[in-house]
Each structure stands twice: as structure tokens, then as C-alpha cells.
Design a protein around this motif. Sequence first.
Motif, PDB file in Angstrom:
ATOM      1  N   TYR A   1      20.745  34.969 100.600  1.00 39.97           N
ATOM      2  CA  TYR A   1      19.674  35.595  99.830  1.00 39.97           C
ATOM      3  C   TYR A   1      19.137  36.820 100.548  1.00 39.97           C
ATOM      4  O   TYR A   1      18.991  37.891  99.964  1.00 39.97           O
ATOM      5  N   GLN A   2      18.852  36.657 101.814  1.00 42.82           N
ATOM      6  CA  GLN A   2      18.279  37.769 102.565  1.00 42.82           C
ATOM      7  C   GLN A   2      19.249  38.943 102.645  1.00 42.82           C
ATOM      8  O   GLN A   2      18.865  40.104 102.574  1.00 42.82           O
ATOM      9  N   LEU A   3      20.517  38.620 102.799  1.00 44.08           N
ATOM     10  CA  LEU A   3      21.500  39.676 102.973  1.00 44.08           C
ATOM     11  C   LEU A   3      21.847  40.385 101.676  1.00 44.08           C
ATOM     12  O   LEU A   3      22.275  41.536 101.690  1.00 44.08           O
TER      13      LEU A   3
ATOM     14  N   ALA B   1      28.943  31.911 105.706  1.00 41.65           N
ATOM     15  CA  ALA B   1      28.062  31.266 106.689  1.00 41.65           C
ATOM     16  C   ALA B   1      27.479  29.968 106.130  1.00 41.65           C
ATOM     17  O   ALA B   1      26.937  29.152 106.877  1.00 41.65           O
TER      18      ALA B   1
ATOM     19  N   ASN C   1      24.873  29.392 104.437  1.00 44.14           N
ATOM     20  CA  ASN C   1      23.420  29.262 104.516  1.00 44.14           C
ATOM     21  C   ASN C   1      22.804  30.072 103.380  1.00 44.14           C
ATOM     22  O   ASN C   1      22.778  31.307 103.441  1.00 44.14           O
ATOM     23  N   PRO C   2      22.315  29.403 102.330  1.00 46.81           N
ATOM     24  CA  PRO C   2      21.818  30.150 101.169  1.00 46.81           C
ATOM     25  C   PRO C   2      20.673  31.086 101.517  1.00 46.81           C
ATOM     26  O   PRO C   2      20.502  32.123 100.875  1.00 46.81           O
ATOM     27  N   VAL C   3      19.883  30.722 102.507  1.00 42.67           N
ATOM     28  CA  VAL C   3      18.775  31.593 102.893  1.00 42.67           C
ATOM     29  C   VAL C   3      19.315  32.911 103.439  1.00 42.67           C
ATOM     30  O   VAL C   3      18.845  33.999 103.090  1.00 42.67           O
ATOM     31  N   LEU C   4      20.334  32.826 104.266  1.00 47.33           N
ATOM     32  CA  LEU C   4      20.958  34.042 104.779  1.00 47.33           C
ATOM     33  C   LEU C   4      21.576  34.847 103.647  1.00 47.33           C
ATOM     34  O   LEU C   4      21.421  36.065 103.582  1.00 47.33           O
TER      35      LEU C   4
END
Lengths: 261, 261
Positions: B172-174, B165, B167-170
Motif C-alpha cells: 500500500y505504501q509503495l 514481500a 506485506n500488504p502494508v508495504l
Amino acid sequence: MKIDPQSPADLSAQIAKAIRDAIISGALPVDERLPSEAEMAEQFDVSRPTVREALKRLAAQSLIRTQRGATGGAFVNRLRFEDAYGQQITTSTLLLSMNDVSFATACEARYALERACAPLSASRRSADHLATMRAEAHRQLQPGLTDEAFCASDVAFHRALVDAAGNPVLSYQLAGAVEAMQPLMNMITFSARSREKIVALHTSIANAIDAQDAQAADTHLAALATYTQELAQNVIAERQSKRSSGKVDLDPPYGADHTVF
Amino acid sequence: MKIDPQSPADLSAQIAKAIRDAIISGALPVDERLPSEAEMAEQFDVSRPTVREALKRLAAQSLIRTQRGATGGAFVNRLRFEDAYGQQITTSTLLLSMNDVSFATACEARYALERACAPLSASRRSADHLATMRAEAHRQLQPGLTDEAFCASDVAFHRALVDAAGNPVLSYQLAGAVEAMQPLMNMITFSARSREKIVALHTSIANAIDAQDAQAADTHLAALATYTQELAQNVIAERQSKRSSGKVDLDPPYGADHTVF
DNA sequence: AATTTTCATTTGTCAGACAATTAAACGTCT
DNA sequence: AGACGTTTAATTGTCTGACAAATGAAAATT
């Protein structure tokens, strides 16, 4: 449980790791009392301050709690979701502010995750969560509201939306994404018109959740995501025009005027 | 930067909080050197061990790093996504194991989040991520694979899917949601037939991502979610039948035979 | 000028001590 | 005997002072 005394340094880190691994593996169950600091110092063959430093590391992660007194000591802590929320938010906030994550990236992640919750929220929403969502939407219409208060209410609205999914794991994961965005959102100036539009979308979302219409909720969330990105882009564009027009470029992240030490 | 000397105890916690707040607020920028332990001890009017305990708390959260020597000291650490992954996984794992989160709840959260990523992954997938997904799917067909290795490969597949994806934030969250599930997944015995079905779904997902077909990817992910839940339910049912048939009920969470201290 | 040595600074660790807290054990009075 | 206050032991929280190890900078030497 052994540590390597040959290792260069950081005995306290090694001891913390040994205990942490024991907790994670389940060898140390919840509420188990660790040996006293003096006993551990003897067993690991280090001094008590070193043991204490290790214990403080674990306490910082909420893995243990300590109690003074005759029957006191360090106990394996049952990690609660609330404890984890705090750490998650701290970490997420710092990740966003330190790694120059763009508003667009953070926003994309946040709404992608929220849209993942929406179908579950639609099918399981309780009267309580719906009431919170409607109350926050109503609050957001008050004229005297500061931008900070507006953003805080926005966070409360979205947390209720996520919590309505009735899945604590999702709530935990989302807490970071939603709350860590607040400082970024605070940088946006919300005009009366933009607030109106946001609240209208919030109301639509609440209605969709109320009607258990997952499809509609998703549509409105997508619209909200798009509109938020638009607002942010306007703010960014405005700033850049100010910059190029010769004004001083002071963009202190938060409060660079503090003299801490 | 002050602390309250009247407070009952836990001076080190107060000092840690003061410094942590300064870091979060941005008053202490990345790579800023904190005063030496001796200086801080004097400024906070506490002893050096107390200061050290506070610093170890911050080090446990990767907020600072320390360096020995003449120009050494404690420095504000730039929190990296990789550092945060580790903490996130540790915390998530403990939350799942300590709070009796059901497999169903964890599984639901995980696949809901993954499905949130899928459309982004479909539109942005790189050749690298696709290659990883296909390689892992291929590895999962090898006959001699242990259940643990199969699960590890499963995690790798899904991480590639999420990372695609972009998106590093995603990501991280995942990371927490996906990796924390692994101990739970390890409890499932995968028959040759169930492996075959899972790999077929993995392949379908990879194909959909390759074809940038978000709709198909979502469908196959949903199917995988359903099938995983089915497998888990069978395992649970099997265990319960064993229990009721008079066998000894030994269900140690992980390794209760370890004597740690 | 380059290299080696010395040195000052700072963190890492240790030993021993005392204060604060807490619950249990003990004793005392009714 | 039972209720109530007192003592006591165990444990964490904190302090003091010290030494070892690392490390970069300054000084001395070649």
C-alpha cells in the motif's frame, strides 16, 4: 468536460470525477477558479445541490477550497504535504484497524521503511532534527510518563528520524506507517525496564545518526524492531492466557460503549 | 454526537468530522447502518441537503457506501487496500506535480523504499510474483513498445517486486511512490540502448530474488536507481540546452490546450 | 404454495428561496 | 483629490418542499 446523463445515478460522483481528472491532468492549474455553482449546474445540466455534492467530494480530498463572497468560488487547491499527511494517517489507521492487519505485519513494514530512511538521515541530519531526537529520548525517561505519552514521544522521535532524511516524499509516505501504528503501540504496556531498553536504543540511534554512521543506525533500528516485536508477542501471549483461564473475552476495539446515534 | 451550531459555517464539514471520528474510534463498526438522511437531519438539526453534503465527503474517502431502496442507507465501509491504493496514487501524483518535487527527490524516495522491500521479497517470493517480473522484463524487450507502454511495464515489474514481500502494508505504501512516478518517467525518452541496460538490471534483480540473494538484489536496485537518475539528468540537460539555444520555451505540464470549462 | 402486485422506505435529484459573506463600485465629506 | 463610509452585486451556505427511482417486504392473487 462532459458527463453521461444516461448513467443510472450518482451524477455528483461523475461530476466530481470529471473535475478531478481535469485537475490531475493539469488542465485546471493550481489556484484556477472554477465556474460558480450556478454556472456549473447549467453546463452539466444538473441542479445546484448536485454540483455542491460533487464539490464537497473534492473538498474532502483537499483538491479544492471554497471562499464565500463576491470574488469567491471554488479554487483548485495546491495540495500541501501537511494536508496529505492527515489523509494518509486517517486512511492508514483505518486500514490497520479494519483489515485485521497483525501487529507483526504493521511493525515489519514500519521498520523496513524506517531503515530505508536511515542512511539518508545519517548523511543529511541537521542539528535541529538531532536535537528533537535527543529531546524525545530524554522525555521518554521521565518516570511519571503515561504509556500514551510514551508512545506519542516515540512517534515524535521516529518522525524526526525520518524527517532528517530531508526528503518530503519519504516523510509523507512514512507519516502514515509511523502514526497509524500508534493505536496499536498504545495497547502495549511498557514496563520501566522495557522503556529503559527502548530509550537506550533510541540514544544509540541518535548517536549513530550524529556520527553519520549509517551501518550502526541500521543495526540499532533492527534491534529496536526485534525488541518491539518481542514486547508485542508477550502482550499477545498474556492476553491469550487470560482468555483460556476462563475470564470474559471482552476485546472491544476501542470504545464500544459509545452510543453514537 | 454533537455539532456546534454556533460555528460560522460549514455545517456539513462538522457533521462529516463527527461521523468520521466515530468511525475511526470504532464506535461505528464496519457494516453498521447510519440513520437515514432524514433522521440525521433531525438529530443534527440541519436540512437534508446539508447531511447529504457531509455524507458525500465521507463517500469520497471510501468511509461509507450508500444503497437505495427500502433497506438502503449509508453503511460504514470496510476500507479495502484496493480502494486505498487509488486514493494514495491520486494524492501522491498531485503532490509530486503541484509541489515541484524534483525528479531526483521522487526517485530517491522510490528506490529507498523499494530497497527496503527487497530483502523481504527475496525471502518470501512466490512463483507467481517471479513469473510476473520475468514476463514484464521480457515484454520490455519488444521493439515496437512505446515509451508509455515501457514505463507501464516498468511499474508492473516493480509492483510485483514489492508485492513479493508479502506485506500488504508495504504494498500500500509503495503503490503511491511507484505509480505516482509514472508521469515523470513518461517524460524520459528511452533509447534502445538504455532500455537494454534497464532490462538487464531487471533480469538481474529477478534472478537475485529467485536465488533469495538479498544482497545482490540490493546491489542491482542501487545500480538501477543510479542509472535512472543519470537518464533523467541527461533529459533535463538536453532540455536546458534547447532552451538556451533560442527555441520557444513551451513546457506545458500536461495538456494546457484543453479548455475545460 | 408460488407468483404477482402493492406499498413503504430510502436515496437521488430538482426548483426556488433566503441568509451570510465579501469585495468592488459608488457616493460623501474633508 | 483623497480618505472614508455605504450600497450593491456576486457567490457560497443553508433551508423547504417536492418528485423520481430503487428496493425489499408485505399483501393479494392465482
